[in-house]
Design a protein around this motif. Structure first.
Motif, PDB file in Angstrom:
ATOM      1  N   GLU A   6       0.830  -1.199   0.000  1.00  0.00           N
ATOM      2  CA  GLU A   6       0.000   0.000   0.000  1.00  0.00           C
ATOM      3  C   GLU A   6       0.868   1.254   0.000  1.00  0.00           C
ATOM      4  OE1 GLU A   6      -2.060  -2.934   2.923  1.00  0.00           O
ATOM      5  OE2 GLU A   6      -0.031  -2.235   2.439  1.00  0.00           O
ATOM      6  N   SER A   7       0.274   2.336  -0.474  1.00  0.00           N
ATOM      7  CA  SER A   7       0.918   3.650  -0.417  1.00  0.00           C
ATOM      8  C   SER A   7      -0.169   4.716  -0.442  1.00  0.00           C
ATOM      9  CB  SER A   7       1.877   3.849  -1.597  1.00  0.00           C
ATOM     10  OG  SER A   7       1.184   3.775  -2.827  1.00  0.00           O
ATOM     11  N   GLN A 114       0.971  -4.492   4.113  1.00  0.00           N
ATOM     12  CA  GLN A 114       1.557  -4.143   5.410  1.00  0.00           C
ATOM     13  C   GLN A 114       0.850  -2.972   6.071  1.00  0.00           C
ATOM     14  OE1 GLN A 114       2.660  -2.957   2.593  1.00  0.00           O
ATOM     15  NE2 GLN A 114       2.990  -0.775   3.009  1.00  0.00           N
ATOM     16  N   GLY A 115       0.008  -2.275   5.331  1.00  0.00           N
ATOM     17  CA  GLY A 115      -0.770  -1.181   5.889  1.00  0.00           C
ATOM     18  C   GLY A 115      -0.151   0.182   5.641  1.00  0.00           C
ATOM     19  N   THR A 116      -1.007   1.191   5.583  1.00  0.00           N
ATOM     20  CA  THR A 116      -0.571   2.576   5.449  1.00  0.00           C
ATOM     21  C   THR A 116      -1.421   3.434   6.377  1.00  0.00           C
ATOM     22  OG1 THR A 116      -0.105   4.371   3.871  1.00  0.00           O
ATOM     23  CG2 THR A 116      -2.091   3.076   3.468  1.00  0.00           C
ATOM     24  N   GLN A 117      -0.764   4.356   7.088  1.00  0.00           N
ATOM     25  CA  GLN A 117      -1.447   5.156   8.109  1.00  0.00           C
ATOM     26  C   GLN A 117      -2.189   6.328   7.479  1.00  0.00           C
ATOM     27  OE1 GLN A 117      -1.541   4.775  11.656  1.00  0.00           O
ATOM     28  NE2 GLN A 117      -3.064   6.421  11.493  1.00  0.00           N
ATOM     29  N   VAL A 118      -3.438   6.482   7.888  1.00  0.00           N
ATOM     30  CA  VAL A 118      -4.239   7.646   7.528  1.00  0.00           C
ATOM     31  C   VAL A 118      -4.654   8.338   8.820  1.00  0.00           C
ATOM     32  CG1 VAL A 118      -6.417   8.432   6.535  1.00  0.00           C
ATOM     33  CG2 VAL A 118      -5.079   6.655   5.376  1.00  0.00           C
ATOM     34  N   THR A 119      -4.350   9.628   8.916  1.00  0.00           N
ATOM     35  CA  THR A 119      -4.720  10.401  10.093  1.00  0.00           C
ATOM     36  C   THR A 119      -5.512  11.616   9.637  1.00  0.00           C
ATOM     37  OG1 THR A 119      -2.709   9.710  11.253  1.00  0.00           O
ATOM     38  CG2 THR A 119      -3.892  11.606  12.134  1.00  0.00           C
ATOM     39  N   VAL A 120      -6.714  11.751  10.178  1.00  0.00           N
ATOM     40  CA  VAL A 120      -7.581  12.866   9.836  1.00  0.00           C
ATOM     41  C   VAL A 120      -7.719  13.749  11.069  1.00  0.00           C
ATOM     42  CG1 VAL A 120      -9.804  13.590   8.924  1.00  0.00           C
ATOM     43  CG2 VAL A 120      -8.820  11.381   8.225  1.00  0.00           C
ATOM     44  N   SER A 121      -7.264  14.986  10.966  1.00  0.00           N
ATOM     45  CA  SER A 121      -7.314  15.909  12.089  1.00  0.00           C
ATOM     46  C   SER A 121      -8.598  16.728  12.047  1.00  0.00           C
ATOM     47  CB  SER A 121      -6.106  16.836  12.070  1.00  0.00           C
ATOM     48  OG  SER A 121      -6.112  17.626  10.899  1.00  0.00           O
ATOM     49  N   SER A 122      -9.076  17.076  13.233  1.00  0.00           N
ATOM     50  CA  SER A 122     -10.331  17.840  13.304  1.00  0.00           C
ATOM     51  C   SER A 122     -10.078  19.330  13.294  1.00  0.00           C
ATOM     52  CB  SER A 122     -11.080  17.453  14.578  1.00  0.00           C
ATOM     53  OG  SER A 122     -10.284  17.684  15.707  1.00  0.00           O
TER      54      SER A 122
END
Length: 122
Positions: A6-7, A114-122
């Motif tokens: 993933e990317s 292996q996974g990919t990080q997604v971070t959504v800030s408020s």
């Protein structure tokens, strides 16, 4: 066996968009239905979306319907997840998955990325 990478993950503000990509190698990509899962900290890995071997059949978790779109390009051995109108609750590690056969089967996953990080800030 297919191998998945993933990317495209990252940090985005609420309301923004991200596009995840999963590149497959190994056995014939078009023999696999493909899916995306996500796992938030301290929670189980949840189904997000999936599509059939030719992209003709798709299904989505209720929480992402109308905001996320899954697609694939069998010529390039890739599957993508377009994520729009992102919310903080979309935060997590996103995993690509493959199930051998024409249609998605969550109970018979043959490969994970292996996974990919997604971070959504408020």
């Amino acid at each position: 066996q297919v191998q998945l990478v993933e990317s495209g993950g990252g940090l985005v503000q609420a309301g923004g968009s991200l596009r995840l990509s999963c590149a497959a190698s190994g056995r014939s990509f078009s023999n696999y239905a493909m899916g995306w899962f996500r796992q938030a900290p301290g929670k189980e890995r949840d189904f997000v979306a999936a599509l059939s071997w030719n992209g003709g059949s798709t299904n989505y978790a209720d929480s992402v319907k109308g905001r996320f779109t899954i697609s694939r390009d069998n010529a390039k051995n890739t599957v993508a997840l377009q994520m729009n109108s992102l919310k903080p609750e979309d935060t997590g590690v996103y995993y690509c998955a493959a199930t051998y056969g024409q249609y998605w089967r969550s109970w018979s996953i043959n490969a994970w990325g292996q996974g990919t990080q997604v971070t959504v800030s408020s």
